[in-house]
Scaffold this motif. Structure first.
Motif, PDB file in Angstrom:
ATOM      1  N   ARG A  72       0.832  -1.212   0.000  1.00 53.87           N
ATOM      2  CA  ARG A  72       0.000   0.000   0.000  1.00 53.87           C
ATOM      3  C   ARG A  72       0.868   1.264   0.000  1.00 53.87           C
ATOM      4  NH1 ARG A  72       0.598  -1.465   5.220  1.00 53.87           N
ATOM      5  NH2 ARG A  72       0.651   0.139   6.851  1.00 53.87           N
ATOM      6  N   GLN A  73       0.282   2.344  -0.486  1.00 55.40           N
ATOM      7  CA  GLN A  73       0.974   3.619  -0.570  1.00 55.40           C
ATOM      8  C   GLN A  73       0.737   4.438   0.695  1.00 55.40           C
ATOM      9  OE1 GLN A  73       3.037   4.505  -3.223  1.00 55.40           O
ATOM     10  NE2 GLN A  73       2.648   2.371  -3.791  1.00 55.40           N
ATOM     11  N   GLU A  74       1.813   4.965   1.280  1.00 50.77           N
ATOM     12  CA  GLU A  74       1.722   5.835   2.447  1.00 50.77           C
ATOM     13  C   GLU A  74       2.672   7.019   2.258  1.00 50.77           C
ATOM     14  OE1 GLU A  74       0.763   3.333   6.380  1.00 50.77           O
ATOM     15  OE2 GLU A  74       2.651   2.727   5.453  1.00 50.77           O
ATOM     16  N   GLN A  75       2.395   8.095   2.992  1.00 43.18           N
ATOM     17  CA  GLN A  75       3.211   9.295   2.884  1.00 43.18           C
ATOM     18  C   GLN A  75       3.756   9.691   4.256  1.00 43.18           C
ATOM     19  OE1 GLN A  75       4.025  10.809  -0.004  1.00 43.18           O
ATOM     20  NE2 GLN A  75       2.810   9.284  -1.118  1.00 43.18           N
ATOM     21  N   LEU A  76       4.986  10.219   4.256  1.00 45.23           N
ATOM     22  CA  LEU A  76       5.582  10.761   5.471  1.00 45.23           C
ATOM     23  C   LEU A  76       5.302  12.252   5.551  1.00 45.23           C
ATOM     24  CD1 LEU A  76       9.130   9.080   5.500  1.00 45.23           C
ATOM     25  CD2 LEU A  76       7.149   8.448   6.886  1.00 45.23           C
ATOM     26  N   SER A  77       4.925  12.735   6.731  1.00 43.59           N
ATOM     27  CA  SER A  77       4.797  14.177   6.919  1.00 43.59           C
ATOM     28  C   SER A  77       6.194  14.791   6.939  1.00 43.59           C
ATOM     29  CB  SER A  77       4.079  14.475   8.242  1.00 43.59           C
ATOM     30  OG  SER A  77       4.830  13.954   9.341  1.00 43.59           O
ATOM     31  N   PRO A  78       6.325  16.067   6.599  1.00 43.81           N
ATOM     32  CA  PRO A  78       7.662  16.694   6.560  1.00 43.81           C
ATOM     33  C   PRO A  78       8.414  16.603   7.883  1.00 43.81           C
ATOM     34  CG  PRO A  78       6.055  18.070   5.431  1.00 43.81           C
ATOM     35  CD  PRO A  78       5.273  16.972   6.088  1.00 43.81           C
ATOM     36  N   ASP A  79       7.696  16.799   9.017  1.00 42.50           N
ATOM     37  CA  ASP A  79       8.393  16.751  10.309  1.00 42.50           C
ATOM     38  C   ASP A  79       8.868  15.341  10.643  1.00 42.50           C
ATOM     39  OD1 ASP A  79       5.799  15.858  10.603  1.00 42.50           O
ATOM     40  OD2 ASP A  79       5.467  16.834  12.534  1.00 42.50           O
ATOM     41  N   LEU A  80       8.074  14.328  10.259  1.00 39.44           N
ATOM     42  CA  LEU A  80       8.498  12.952  10.499  1.00 39.44           C
ATOM     43  C   LEU A  80       9.659  12.575   9.584  1.00 39.44           C
ATOM     44  CD1 LEU A  80       8.223  10.201  11.790  1.00 39.44           C
ATOM     45  CD2 LEU A  80       6.272   9.722  10.319  1.00 39.44           C
ATOM     46  N   GLU A  81       9.613  13.036   8.353  1.00 42.71           N
ATOM     47  CA  GLU A  81      10.707  12.762   7.424  1.00 42.71           C
ATOM     48  C   GLU A  81      12.010  13.389   7.921  1.00 42.71           C
ATOM     49  OE1 GLU A  81      11.410  12.711   2.588  1.00 42.71           O
ATOM     50  OE2 GLU A  81       9.785  13.915   3.449  1.00 42.71           O
ATOM     51  N   GLU A  82      11.903  14.611   8.467  1.00 45.26           N
ATOM     52  CA  GLU A  82      13.088  15.285   9.012  1.00 45.26           C
ATOM     53  C   GLU A  82      13.640  14.520  10.206  1.00 45.26           C
ATOM     54  OE1 GLU A  82      15.376  17.499  11.748  1.00 45.26           O
ATOM     55  OE2 GLU A  82      13.243  17.084  12.141  1.00 45.26           O
ATOM     56  N   PHE A  83      12.746  13.989  11.056  1.00 50.73           N
ATOM     57  CA  PHE A  83      13.183  13.228  12.229  1.00 50.73           C
ATOM     58  C   PHE A  83      13.905  11.945  11.808  1.00 50.73           C
ATOM     59  CE2 PHE A  83      12.587  10.299  15.798  1.00 50.73           C
ATOM     60  CZ  PHE A  83      12.951  11.085  16.884  1.00 50.73           C
ATOM     61  N   LEU A  84      13.345  11.271  10.797  1.00 52.46           N
ATOM     62  CA  LEU A  84      13.964  10.046  10.309  1.00 52.46           C
ATOM     63  C   LEU A  84      15.341  10.297   9.688  1.00 52.46           C
ATOM     64  CD1 LEU A  84      11.145   7.945   8.564  1.00 52.46           C
ATOM     65  CD2 LEU A  84      12.644   7.172  10.396  1.00 52.46           C
ATOM     66  N   ASP A  85      15.513  11.469   9.100  1.00 47.59           N
ATOM     67  CA  ASP A  85      16.746  11.776   8.385  1.00 47.59           C
ATOM     68  C   ASP A  85      17.868  12.280   9.291  1.00 47.59           C
ATOM     69  OD1 ASP A  85      15.731  10.999   5.985  1.00 47.59           O
ATOM     70  OD2 ASP A  85      15.101  13.008   5.359  1.00 47.59           O
ATOM     71  N   ARG A  86      17.609  12.359  10.587  1.00 48.20           N
ATOM     72  CA  ARG A  86      18.669  12.804  11.480  1.00 48.20           C
ATOM     73  C   ARG A  86      19.861  11.845  11.389  1.00 48.20           C
ATOM     74  NH1 ARG A  86      15.639  14.546  17.147  1.00 48.20           N
ATOM     75  NH2 ARG A  86      14.402  16.271  16.278  1.00 48.20           N
ATOM     76  N   PRO A  87      21.055  12.380  11.267  1.00 47.49           N
ATOM     77  CA  PRO A  87      22.230  11.520  11.076  1.00 47.49           C
ATOM     78  C   PRO A  87      22.665  10.800  12.352  1.00 47.49           C
ATOM     79  CG  PRO A  87      22.891  13.812  11.249  1.00 47.49           C
ATOM     80  CD  PRO A  87      21.389  13.813  11.251  1.00 47.49           C
ATOM     81  N   SER A  88      23.341   9.682  12.142  1.00 41.45           N
ATOM     82  CA  SER A  88      24.113   8.940  13.166  1.00 41.45           C
ATOM     83  C   SER A  88      23.307   8.324  14.298  1.00 41.45           C
ATOM     84  CB  SER A  88      25.205   9.852  13.769  1.00 41.45           C
ATOM     85  OG  SER A  88      24.615  10.848  14.603  1.00 41.45           O
ATOM     86  N   LYS A  89      21.974   8.295  14.190  1.00 43.04           N
ATOM     87  CA  LYS A  89      21.180   7.655  15.237  1.00 43.04           C
ATOM     88  C   LYS A  89      20.232   6.629  14.624  1.00 43.04           C
ATOM     89  CE  LYS A  89      20.962  10.880  19.143  1.00 43.04           C
ATOM     90  NZ  LYS A  89      20.044  11.594  20.052  1.00 43.04           N
ATOM     91  N   ALA A  90      20.237   5.428  15.198  1.00 41.99           N
ATOM     92  CA  ALA A  90      19.266   4.423  14.774  1.00 41.99           C
ATOM     93  C   ALA A  90      17.890   4.783  15.327  1.00 41.99           C
ATOM     94  CB  ALA A  90      19.692   3.046  15.262  1.00 41.99           C
ATOM     95  N   VAL A  91      16.850   4.315  14.645  1.00 44.63           N
ATOM     96  CA  VAL A  91      15.477   4.633  15.027  1.00 44.63           C
ATOM     97  C   VAL A  91      14.799   3.402  15.615  1.00 44.63           C
ATOM     98  CG1 VAL A  91      13.212   5.357  14.171  1.00 44.63           C
ATOM     99  CG2 VAL A  91      15.281   6.437  13.290  1.00 44.63           C
ATOM    100  N   ILE A  92      14.067   3.610  16.691  1.00 46.90           N
ATOM    101  CA  ILE A  92      13.236   2.567  17.297  1.00 46.90           C
ATOM    102  C   ILE A  92      11.783   3.023  17.202  1.00 46.90           C
ATOM    103  CG2 ILE A  92      12.662   1.330  19.419  1.00 46.90           C
ATOM    104  CD1 ILE A  92      15.592   1.649  20.255  1.00 46.90           C
ATOM    105  N   LEU A  93      10.923   2.150  16.674  1.00 49.42           N
ATOM    106  CA  LEU A  93       9.510   2.474  16.473  1.00 49.42           C
ATOM    107  C   LEU A  93       8.672   1.755  17.520  1.00 49.42           C
ATOM    108  CD1 LEU A  93       7.140   3.641  14.826  1.00 49.42           C
ATOM    109  CD2 LEU A  93       7.362   1.697  13.276  1.00 49.42           C
ATOM    110  N   PHE A  94       7.870   2.510  18.277  1.00 48.84           N
ATOM    111  CA  PHE A  94       6.979   1.945  19.289  1.00 48.84           C
ATOM    112  C   PHE A  94       5.545   2.172  18.828  1.00 48.84           C
ATOM    113  CE2 PHE A  94       6.576   0.663  23.836  1.00 48.84           C
ATOM    114  CZ  PHE A  94       5.201   0.765  23.962  1.00 48.84           C
ATOM    115  N   SER A  95       4.857   1.076  18.483  1.00 49.12           N
ATOM    116  CA  SER A  95       3.489   1.183  18.000  1.00 49.12           C
ATOM    117  C   SER A  95       2.692  -0.035  18.440  1.00 49.12           C
ATOM    118  CB  SER A  95       3.453   1.285  16.467  1.00 49.12           C
ATOM    119  OG  SER A  95       2.123   1.241  15.990  1.00 49.12           O
ATOM    120  N   LEU A  96       1.553   0.212  19.076  1.00 51.62           N
ATOM    121  CA  LEU A  96       0.691  -0.872  19.542  1.00 51.62           C
ATOM    122  C   LEU A  96      -0.491  -1.095  18.613  1.00 51.62           C
ATOM    123  CD1 LEU A  96       0.712  -0.200  23.406  1.00 51.62           C
ATOM    124  CD2 LEU A  96       2.225  -1.677  22.052  1.00 51.62           C
TER     125      LEU A  96
END
Length: 513
Positions: free
Chosen positions: A275-299
């Motif tokens: 399926r097609q989904e879109q990232l909001s600009p603020d979320l895309e900016e958060f994901l693009d932060r350098p040198s840090k791995a991302v952990i996703l918490f979703s229930l």
């Protein structure tokens, strides 16, 4: 002008040369879950794109357009939950036993059907003239079996049964899947396929309880609803569900235990992933932060982080603060209640989970163990911390734990220290990530995308007008006949009679001598 006219005529000719299908499909969704709607939506949207007219029973609000008509049942899940609250609610801090899990599941189905039968959307469907022609009915057989009465009401068009709920245990009974209780754990258990003698005994009990509770209690009540809506001469729900030409199940052997499937049961696990989904600009900016791995918490869509209470929410946030080397994305319906957030935590009430996982920057998914979420994690290669709450979530998480790609954190043990420890246990051991990447390769290694396989199978049923001849020949037989129990009994009686006859002959010979 002449040039414009020439191209206009060509466009009109091309338009009318495209084949228009305009065949009608009734799509009966049954499960009041946003995740199930997302899964089903991939199917009915693709069918719409292929030219079919769809009439859709839905629990998520969507706008009707020409060729896609929705009958919307508003606030259905909330109405079911209100019944539980009126009956004293449930203990959210304790895990269910397998017996409680099985009974609770059918109790949920029962409450849902009791409400759904009174909804305006059902009346609107009943207002369709009996002569209205549907070329196909698609039924989400997870629950809502009384809706199968529409099959006979509309002249018995071909029936396709589908479920996003893996392959529910009762798939074995409507599609005649041979189920070996000695190697196939019931969904409510935490057993693996290699069970001890005692575990096999318990597993047999769980399968037996599951069968009798559904067939003798839940389905009997569904039969009453069919007679109420469609008349006293209606067929039983057990007979109606066995009319399924094909059964599409949300499973894949990269994640699920071995199970022999007949040709009319088609695994299409993960069809929602495309399926097609879109990232909001603020979320895309958060994901693009350098040198840090991302952990996703979703229930997921039915379990809500805010419903865990402020104490647990604060413990979760404290765990995130204690791990500044990671960035956390948290799906939370009430971000304001969390107060000010640290720089490494991004909170939103809704997130495009699949799109985030597809970025390749997520090192870990902390999940409730919903099947669709775990399929996305496996597809995109993210290890999992599972916090299961109910239903199949326990076994979903357990399967990944046994595969070496996840760890389970029981809900009663959820606190700052336990969450921090389990996160570090996975991220500091490359084995989990490597194992998940291998699972991802297995999942993706398919001749076509799961959604394409689902649509091809459905359209085949329409083209052949249901005459695929894939249904099991045992559909009209009782379990005693299907499994040859009557033959064993007959053989036993025959041997007993032969033994008695031989003894009588020997006795007669001895008397003569």
């Amino acid at each position: 002008m002449c040039s414009f006219g020439k191209y206009s005529i060509a466009a009109v000719v091309l338009l009318f040369s495209v084949p228009v299908i305009c065949q009608n499909i009734l799509f009966l969704q049954t499960t009041p879950s946003k995740s199930h709607h997302i899964w089903n939506k991939q199917i009915f949207d693709r069918l719409y794109e292929n030219g079919y007219n769809l009439t859709i029973l839905s629990y998520e609000e969507e706008h009707s357009i020409p060729g896609k008509t929705f009958f919307y049942v508003a606030n259905f899940y909330d109405k079911i939950m209100a019944l539980y609250q009126n009956n004293g609610g449930s203990d959210a801090d304790s895990e269910m036993t397998p017996i409680q899990n099985i009974i609770n599941m059918y109790d949920f189905y029962e409450k849902a059907s009791g409400i759904l039968i009174t909804e305006k959307a059902i009346t609107q469907l009943l207002d369709y003239p009996r002569s209205f022609k549907f070329e196909l009915i698609i039924h989400d057989f997870t629950m809502g079996q009384f809706l199968l009465g529409f099959v006979e009401r509309f002249g018995n068009p071909p029936l396709v049964s589908i479920s996003a709920f893996n392959a529910p245990s009762y798939t074995a009974w409507l599609a005649d899947i041979p189920t070996r209780v000695t190697t196939m754990p019931n969904y409510a258990s935490n057993f693996g396929p290699n069970m001890t003698f005692l575990e096999r005994c318990w597993n047999l009990f769980y399968w037996t309880l599951d069968y009798f509770y559904r067939q003798w209690i839940f389905m009997s009540n569904e039969d009453g609803r069919v007679r109420e809506l469609f008349g006293m001469n209606s067929s039983s729900t057990t007979q109606l569900e066995k009319k399924s030409e094909i059964v599409l199940v949300n499973m894949d052997f990269s994640m699920d235990y071995h199970q022999s499937l007949p040709p009319n049961v088609i695994p299409v696990g993960g069809l929602h992933i495309s399926r097609q989904e879109q990232l909001s600009p603020d979320l895309e900016e958060f994901l693009d932060r350098p040198s840090k791995a991302v952990i996703l918490f979703s229930l997921g869509t039915n379990v809500k982080s805010e419903g865990l209470g402020l104490d647990i929410n604060r413990a979760i946030l404290d765990a995130f603060v204690s791990l500044p080397e990671y960035n956390f994305i948290w799906k939370h319906g009430d971000p304001v209640s969390l107060g000010s957030l640290p720089a490494n935590v991004f909170v939103r009430s809704w997130i495009p989970q699949g799109k985030i996982l597809s970025s390749g920057k997520v090192r870990l998914l902390i999940s409730h163990g919903g099947l669709l979420s775990l399929q996305e994690a496996v597809w995109y290669g993210a290890p999992v911390v599972g916090i299961p709450f109910f239903a199949d979530q326990y076994q979903n998480v357990d399967k990944l734990v046994r595969a070496g790609v996840a760890l389970r954190l029981p809900l009663p043990h959820l606190n700052r220290n336990s969450l921090t420890e389990v996160i570090q246990a996975i991220l500091q051991n490359d084995r989990y990530h490597e194992n998940m990447l291998q699972r991802s390769k297995w999942f993706k290694n398919q001749p076509e995308m799961p959604l394409d396989r689902a649509i091809y199978s459905i359209e085949k049923v329409i083209q052949c007008k249901g005459s695929l001849h894939l249904q099991s020949p045992t559909n009209g037989m009782t379990p005693v006949q299907a499994y040859g129990i009557d033959l064993l009994v007959g053989a036993f009686i025959t041997l007993a009679l032969v033994r008695k006859l031989v003894r009588h002959l020997l006795s007669s010979v001895n008397k003569l001598s």
